[in-house]
Scaffold this motif. Structure first.
Motif, PDB file in Angstrom:
ATOM      1  N   LYS A 175       0.838  -1.207   0.000  1.00 13.55           N
ATOM      2  CA  LYS A 175       0.000   0.000   0.000  1.00 13.55           C
ATOM      3  C   LYS A 175       0.874   1.258   0.000  1.00 13.55           C
ATOM      4  O   LYS A 175       0.443   2.308  -0.436  1.00 13.55           O
ATOM      5  N   ASN A 176       2.081   1.134   0.497  1.00 13.86           N
ATOM      6  CA  ASN A 176       3.025   2.255   0.553  1.00 13.86           C
ATOM      7  C   ASN A 176       4.263   1.974  -0.293  1.00 13.86           C
ATOM      8  O   ASN A 176       5.369   2.374   0.064  1.00 13.86           O
ATOM      9  N   ASN A 177       4.079   1.271  -1.402  1.00 15.30           N
ATOM     10  CA  ASN A 177       5.223   0.786  -2.178  1.00 15.30           C
ATOM     11  C   ASN A 177       6.116   1.895  -2.731  1.00 15.30           C
ATOM     12  O   ASN A 177       7.321   1.715  -2.829  1.00 15.30           O
ATOM     13  N   GLU A 178       5.536   3.044  -3.051  1.00 12.56           N
ATOM     14  CA  GLU A 178       6.362   4.130  -3.566  1.00 12.56           C
ATOM     15  C   GLU A 178       7.364   4.601  -2.513  1.00 12.56           C
ATOM     16  O   GLU A 178       8.548   4.764  -2.795  1.00 12.56           O
ATOM     17  N   ARG A 179       6.885   4.811  -1.312  1.00  8.08           N
ATOM     18  CA  ARG A 179       7.760   5.259  -0.232  1.00  8.08           C
ATOM     19  C   ARG A 179       8.722   4.144   0.187  1.00  8.08           C
ATOM     20  O   ARG A 179       9.898   4.399   0.448  1.00  8.08           O
ATOM     21  N   PHE A 180       8.210   2.924   0.256  1.00 11.40           N
ATOM     22  CA  PHE A 180       9.052   1.785   0.624  1.00 11.40           C
ATOM     23  C   PHE A 180      10.198   1.639  -0.378  1.00 11.40           C
ATOM     24  O   PHE A 180      11.356   1.485   0.004  1.00 11.40           O
ATOM     25  N   ALA A 181       9.875   1.710  -1.668  1.00 10.57           N
ATOM     26  CA  ALA A 181      10.900   1.586  -2.708  1.00 10.57           C
ATOM     27  C   ALA A 181      11.875   2.761  -2.638  1.00 10.57           C
ATOM     28  O   ALA A 181      13.085   2.576  -2.831  1.00 10.57           O
ATOM     29  N   ASN A 182      11.371   3.947  -2.354  1.00 13.25           N
ATOM     30  CA  ASN A 182      12.236   5.110  -2.227  1.00 13.25           C
ATOM     31  C   ASN A 182      13.241   4.915  -1.102  1.00 13.25           C
ATOM     32  O   ASN A 182      14.436   5.178  -1.267  1.00 13.25           O
ATOM     33  N   ILE A 183      12.776   4.417   0.030  1.00 18.07           N
ATOM     34  CA  ILE A 183      13.684   4.176   1.157  1.00 18.07           C
ATOM     35  C   ILE A 183      14.681   3.069   0.820  1.00 18.07           C
ATOM     36  O   ILE A 183      15.880   3.210   1.032  1.00 18.07           O
ATOM     37  N   CYS A 184      14.172   1.957   0.276  1.00 16.54           N
ATOM     38  CA  CYS A 184      15.053   0.814  -0.025  1.00 16.54           C
ATOM     39  C   CYS A 184      16.049   1.125  -1.130  1.00 16.54           C
ATOM     40  O   CYS A 184      17.253   0.923  -0.967  1.00 16.54           O
ATOM     41  N   ASN A 185      15.548   1.591  -2.269  1.00 19.20           N
ATOM     42  CA  ASN A 185      16.410   1.794  -3.431  1.00 19.20           C
ATOM     43  C   ASN A 185      17.266   3.045  -3.311  1.00 19.20           C
ATOM     44  O   ASN A 185      18.464   2.998  -3.608  1.00 19.20           O
ATOM     45  N   ASP A 186      16.648   4.127  -2.899  1.00 17.23           N
ATOM     46  CA  ASP A 186      17.356   5.398  -2.924  1.00 17.23           C
ATOM     47  C   ASP A 186      18.083   5.692  -1.619  1.00 17.23           C
ATOM     48  O   ASP A 186      19.284   5.944  -1.635  1.00 17.23           O
ATOM     49  N   VAL A 187      17.366   5.658  -0.511  1.00 12.10           N
ATOM     50  CA  VAL A 187      18.009   6.021   0.752  1.00 12.10           C
ATOM     51  C   VAL A 187      19.063   4.983   1.135  1.00 12.10           C
ATOM     52  O   VAL A 187      20.255   5.274   1.184  1.00 12.10           O
ATOM     53  N   ILE A 188      18.632   3.755   1.388  1.00 13.79           N
ATOM     54  CA  ILE A 188      19.574   2.729   1.852  1.00 13.79           C
ATOM     55  C   ILE A 188      20.557   2.350   0.748  1.00 13.79           C
ATOM     56  O   ILE A 188      21.762   2.253   0.983  1.00 13.79           O
ATOM     57  N   GLY A 189      20.048   2.170  -0.470  1.00 10.06           N
ATOM     58  CA  GLY A 189      20.924   1.804  -1.582  1.00 10.06           C
ATOM     59  C   GLY A 189      21.995   2.833  -1.856  1.00 10.06           C
ATOM     60  O   GLY A 189      23.174   2.501  -2.033  1.00 10.06           O
ATOM     61  N   ASP A 190      21.608   4.110  -1.882  1.00  8.37           N
ATOM     62  CA  ASP A 190      22.589   5.159  -2.168  1.00  8.37           C
ATOM     63  C   ASP A 190      23.556   5.363  -1.006  1.00  8.37           C
ATOM     64  O   ASP A 190      24.754   5.588  -1.223  1.00  8.37           O
ATOM     65  N   VAL A 191      23.058   5.284   0.217  1.00  6.92           N
ATOM     66  CA  VAL A 191      23.953   5.402   1.376  1.00  6.92           C
ATOM     67  C   VAL A 191      24.979   4.266   1.343  1.00  6.92           C
ATOM     68  O   VAL A 191      26.166   4.491   1.570  1.00  6.92           O
ATOM     69  N   CYS A 192      24.534   3.060   1.037  1.00  7.17           N
ATOM     70  CA  CYS A 192      25.475   1.931   0.943  1.00  7.17           C
ATOM     71  C   CYS A 192      26.491   2.164  -0.161  1.00  7.17           C
ATOM     72  O   CYS A 192      27.671   1.831  -0.010  1.00  7.17           O
ATOM     73  N   GLY A 193      26.073   2.745  -1.274  1.00 10.18           N
ATOM     74  CA  GLY A 193      26.999   3.050  -2.358  1.00 10.18           C
ATOM     75  C   GLY A 193      28.066   4.038  -1.930  1.00 10.18           C
ATOM     76  O   GLY A 193      29.253   3.870  -2.221  1.00 10.18           O
ATOM     77  N   ILE A 194      27.660   5.059  -1.216  1.00  7.36           N
ATOM     78  CA  ILE A 194      28.609   6.071  -0.753  1.00  7.36           C
ATOM     79  C   ILE A 194      29.545   5.496   0.309  1.00  7.36           C
ATOM     80  O   ILE A 194      30.761   5.699   0.279  1.00  7.36           O
ATOM     81  N   VAL A 195      28.976   4.743   1.248  1.00  6.53           N
ATOM     82  CA  VAL A 195      29.790   4.143   2.307  1.00  6.53           C
ATOM     83  C   VAL A 195      30.770   3.126   1.718  1.00  6.53           C
ATOM     84  O   VAL A 195      31.933   3.070   2.127  1.00  6.53           O
ATOM     85  N   SER A 196      30.322   2.351   0.725  1.00  5.33           N
ATOM     86  CA  SER A 196      31.240   1.382   0.113  1.00  5.33           C
ATOM     87  C   SER A 196      32.388   2.099  -0.597  1.00  5.33           C
ATOM     88  O   SER A 196      33.526   1.618  -0.579  1.00  5.33           O
ATOM     89  N   GLY A 197      32.126   3.253  -1.185  1.00  6.48           N
ATOM     90  CA  GLY A 197      33.198   4.030  -1.795  1.00  6.48           C
ATOM     91  C   GLY A 197      34.205   4.507  -0.752  1.00  6.48           C
ATOM     92  O   GLY A 197      35.421   4.455  -0.977  1.00  6.48           O
ATOM     93  N   GLY A 198      33.691   4.950   0.391  1.00  2.77           N
ATOM     94  CA  GLY A 198      34.576   5.364   1.477  1.00  2.77           C
ATOM     95  C   GLY A 198      35.405   4.218   2.005  1.00  2.77           C
ATOM     96  O   GLY A 198      36.614   4.359   2.250  1.00  2.77           O
ATOM     97  N   LEU A 199      34.764   3.065   2.178  1.00  7.97           N
ATOM     98  CA  LEU A 199      35.505   1.881   2.625  1.00  7.97           C
ATOM     99  C   LEU A 199      36.551   1.465   1.597  1.00  7.97           C
ATOM    100  O   LEU A 199      37.646   1.027   1.953  1.00  7.97           O
TER     101      LEU A 199
END
Length: 172
Positions: free
Chosen positions: A85-109
């Motif tokens: 029912k909240n798939n747009e927000r859920f996908a935004n958090i999963c794909n963009d927030v967590i996914g992008d943060v992991c991408g940035i953190v992996s670059g730092g690591l």
């Protein structure tokens, strides 16, 4: 105004998750050996891939699949329906927030790993940085590409598994 409040929430969530992930991974990276840094890097990449898969599954999954299961009171279906029912927000958090943060953190690591490797080898820091950045990018993008297909083909099972997990923790 309601749409703007979501943007502010996403901004703040991203900001604080980035601080949390970066702090944890930097503490690990600067106070441990190369193997632990490498394992941390792989873990961050995997987390990004898994959350990208979850977000994609939520966008392709149909809510109707879970309604009959919910009527039978099968554990996790109510939570799965809530996600859908909240798939747009859920996908935004999963794909963009967590996914992008992991991408940035992996670059730092990757940078920390390159510096650490250059100190114990005769390979230049520039070469190590470029090679590690290429591997991190390839594994992240390749992993997301593979698991997007998995998410599309198995969206019901993925969202149901997430709903069951969510029901175990009673996350509202």
């Amino acid at each position: 105004m309601k749409k703007n409040s979501w943007i502010y929430k996403v901004f703040l969530l991203t900001f604080f998750l980035s601080i949390l992930f970066s702090t944890i991974t930097n503490l690990i990276a600067y106070h441990t050996n190369l193997l632990v840094i490498f394992i941390s890097l792989i873990l961050v990449i995997v987390i990004g891939i898994v959350f990208d898969m979850l977000g994609t599954a939520s966008l392709t999954c149909k809510e109707a699949y879970f309604h009959s299961m919910s009527a039978q009171k099968i554990k996790g279906t109510r939570e799965a329906i809530s996600v859908l029912k909240n798939n747009e927000r859920f996908a935004n958090i999963c794909n963009d927030v967590i996914g992008d943060v992991c991408g940035i953190v992996s670059g730092g690591l990757g940078s920390v790993l390159a510096v650490s490797l250059s100190k114990v080898s005769s390979v230049s820091l520039t070469i190590l940085s470029v090679i590690l950045a290429a591997f991190i990018s390839a594994f992240t993008v390749g992993g997301k590409a593979v698991f997007k297909g998995v998410a599309i083909k198995n969206c019901n099972q993925i969202i149901f598994a997430f709903g069951k997990l969510k029901s175990l923790f009673h996350v509202k």
